[in-house]
Each structure stands twice: as structure tokens, then as C-alpha cells.
Scaffold this motif. Sequence first.
Motif, mmCIF file in Angstrom:
data_model
loop_
_atom_site.group_PDB
_atom_site.id
_atom_site.type_symbol
_atom_site.label_atom_id
_atom_site.label_comp_id
_atom_site.label_asym_id
_atom_site.label_seq_id
_atom_site.Cartn_x
_atom_site.Cartn_y
_atom_site.Cartn_z
ATOM 1 N N VAL A 106 0.685 -1.280 -0.136
ATOM 2 C CA VAL A 106 0.181 -0.114 -0.151
ATOM 3 C C VAL A 106 0.883 1.164 0.058
ATOM 4 O O VAL A 106 1.581 1.458 0.797
ATOM 5 N N GLN A 107 0.596 2.237 -0.765
ATOM 6 C CA GLN A 107 1.204 3.320 -1.127
ATOM 7 C C GLN A 107 0.317 4.642 -0.891
ATOM 8 O O GLN A 107 -0.948 4.400 -1.852
ATOM 9 N N LEU A 108 0.460 5.613 -0.373
ATOM 10 C CA LEU A 108 -0.326 6.938 -0.263
ATOM 11 C C LEU A 108 0.785 8.040 -0.414
ATOM 12 O O LEU A 108 1.617 8.261 0.190
ATOM 13 N N VAL A 109 0.632 8.759 -1.576
ATOM 14 C CA VAL A 109 1.080 9.928 -1.859
ATOM 15 C C VAL A 109 0.459 10.929 -2.131
ATOM 16 O O VAL A 109 -0.371 11.137 -2.882
ATOM 17 N N GLU A 110 0.929 11.956 -1.176
ATOM 18 C CA GLU A 110 0.371 13.209 -1.020
ATOM 19 C C GLU A 110 0.937 14.348 -2.194
ATOM 20 O O GLU A 110 2.294 14.149 -2.377
ATOM 21 N N SER A 111 0.339 15.270 -2.494
ATOM 22 C CA SER A 111 0.964 16.203 -3.395
ATOM 23 C C SER A 111 -0.167 17.579 -3.032
ATOM 24 O O SER A 111 -0.999 17.517 -2.565
ATOM 25 N N GLY A 112 0.522 18.685 -3.710
ATOM 26 C CA GLY A 112 -0.383 20.083 -3.549
ATOM 27 C C GLY A 112 0.021 20.977 -2.419
ATOM 28 O O GLY A 112 -0.571 21.928 -2.556
ATOM 29 N N GLY A 113 0.961 20.419 -1.980
ATOM 30 C CA GLY A 113 1.358 21.446 -0.664
ATOM 31 C C GLY A 113 2.011 22.559 -1.308
ATOM 32 O O GLY A 113 2.588 22.617 -2.660
ATOM 33 N N GLY A 114 2.251 23.546 -0.430
ATOM 34 C CA GLY A 114 3.140 24.806 -0.833
ATOM 35 C C GLY A 114 3.204 25.911 0.056
ATOM 36 O O GLY A 114 2.575 25.896 1.082
ATOM 37 N N LEU A 115 3.408 27.071 -0.540
ATOM 38 C CA LEU A 115 3.391 28.359 0.091
ATOM 39 C C LEU A 115 2.285 29.190 -0.091
ATOM 40 O O LEU A 115 2.009 29.389 -1.449
ATOM 41 N N VAL A 116 1.287 29.675 0.752
ATOM 42 C CA VAL A 116 -0.074 30.483 0.236
ATOM 43 C C VAL A 116 0.028 31.548 1.404
ATOM 44 O O VAL A 116 0.299 31.496 2.335
ATOM 45 N N GLN A 117 -0.636 32.974 0.855
ATOM 46 C CA GLN A 117 -0.862 33.781 1.801
ATOM 47 C C GLN A 117 -2.096 33.357 2.747
ATOM 48 O O GLN A 117 -3.097 32.925 2.123
ATOM 49 N N PRO A 118 -2.035 34.158 3.773
ATOM 50 C CA PRO A 118 -3.413 34.140 4.439
ATOM 51 C C PRO A 118 -4.628 34.397 3.558
ATOM 52 O O PRO A 118 -4.468 35.416 2.866
ATOM 53 N N GLY A 119 -5.655 33.707 4.038
ATOM 54 C CA GLY A 119 -6.913 33.823 3.029
ATOM 55 C C GLY A 119 -6.762 33.126 1.746
ATOM 56 O O GLY A 119 -7.943 33.154 1.074
ATOM 57 N N GLY A 120 -5.781 32.493 1.538
ATOM 58 C CA GLY A 120 -5.681 31.903 0.181
ATOM 59 C C GLY A 120 -6.175 30.240 0.267
ATOM 60 O O GLY A 120 -6.709 30.094 1.018
ATOM 61 N N SER A 121 -6.110 29.632 -1.005
ATOM 62 C CA SER A 121 -6.637 28.298 -1.058
ATOM 63 C C SER A 121 -5.589 27.300 -1.529
ATOM 64 O O SER A 121 -4.791 27.737 -2.230
ATOM 65 N N LEU A 122 -5.565 26.154 -1.016
ATOM 66 C CA LEU A 122 -4.866 24.877 -1.922
ATOM 67 C C LEU A 122 -5.678 23.837 -1.587
ATOM 68 O O LEU A 122 -6.655 23.598 -0.818
ATOM 69 N N ARG A 123 -5.397 22.956 -2.781
ATOM 70 C CA ARG A 123 -5.979 21.404 -2.975
ATOM 71 C C ARG A 123 -4.917 20.250 -2.755
ATOM 72 O O ARG A 123 -3.936 20.431 -3.665
#
Length: 115
Positions: A2-19
Motif C-alpha cells: 500500500v502506498q499513499l502519495v500526497e501532493s499539492g502543498g506549498g506556500l500560500v498567503q493568509p486567506g488563500g486556498s490549496l488543494r
Amino acid sequence: QVQLVESGGGLVQPGGSLRLSCAANGIGIRNSVMNWYRQAPGEEREFVAGMHPDGTTTYPDSVKGRFTISRDNTKNTVYLQMNSLKPEDTAVYYCNAKMLLQEYWGRGTQVTVSS
């Protein structure tokens, strides 16, 4: 295996969004309880979102109304949509799968909320 691979992180300003995305291999997400956790430096790992096989979702008060967990069974991938991000959301975010008596973790993706 079993492998779970996360992606999509990063630097964002307050009030911003990420998925964030969690691609699963070796396990069917539709038959598993899929969760997202996070851990900030010096802090305990904290539950932030969960989805049961029937689609029921759960969130702690700290993220309710801002974070949304979803899944795409055709891609065997779970998502965490994060809106209205705050500096206190800064952490490493981990994907977690629970099926029967087994539990699996991804390696995490860093989310930093800063101006």
C-alpha cells in the motif's frame, strides 16, 4: 504494498486556498476510511478531515466550513480542499487510510501559510 502519495502543498498567503491530493495504490479508497491529519512543529498530529466508505465526512471545529474532503473513486484519489487558510494551518499534512485492522500513512506534504 500500500502506498499513499500526497501532493499539492506549498506556500500560500493568509486567506488563500490549496488543494491537496492523496493518490492511493494497493488499497481501494471506496472501501476504506480516508483521513487527513496534520502536524505542526512541536505539536501532536491532529485530525483535520475524514471520509467513510458511505461518503459521510467529519471535521474538527478548527477547520469546519473551510476544509472539504472529497474523493474520486475512478482515480483512487482523495482530496482536501482548503480555503480561507490561516497561519495556524501551517503544518505537514498527511493522508491516512484505515481498512479493517490495518492503517496506512503517506509521507506528508508541507503547507505553509504566510505573507
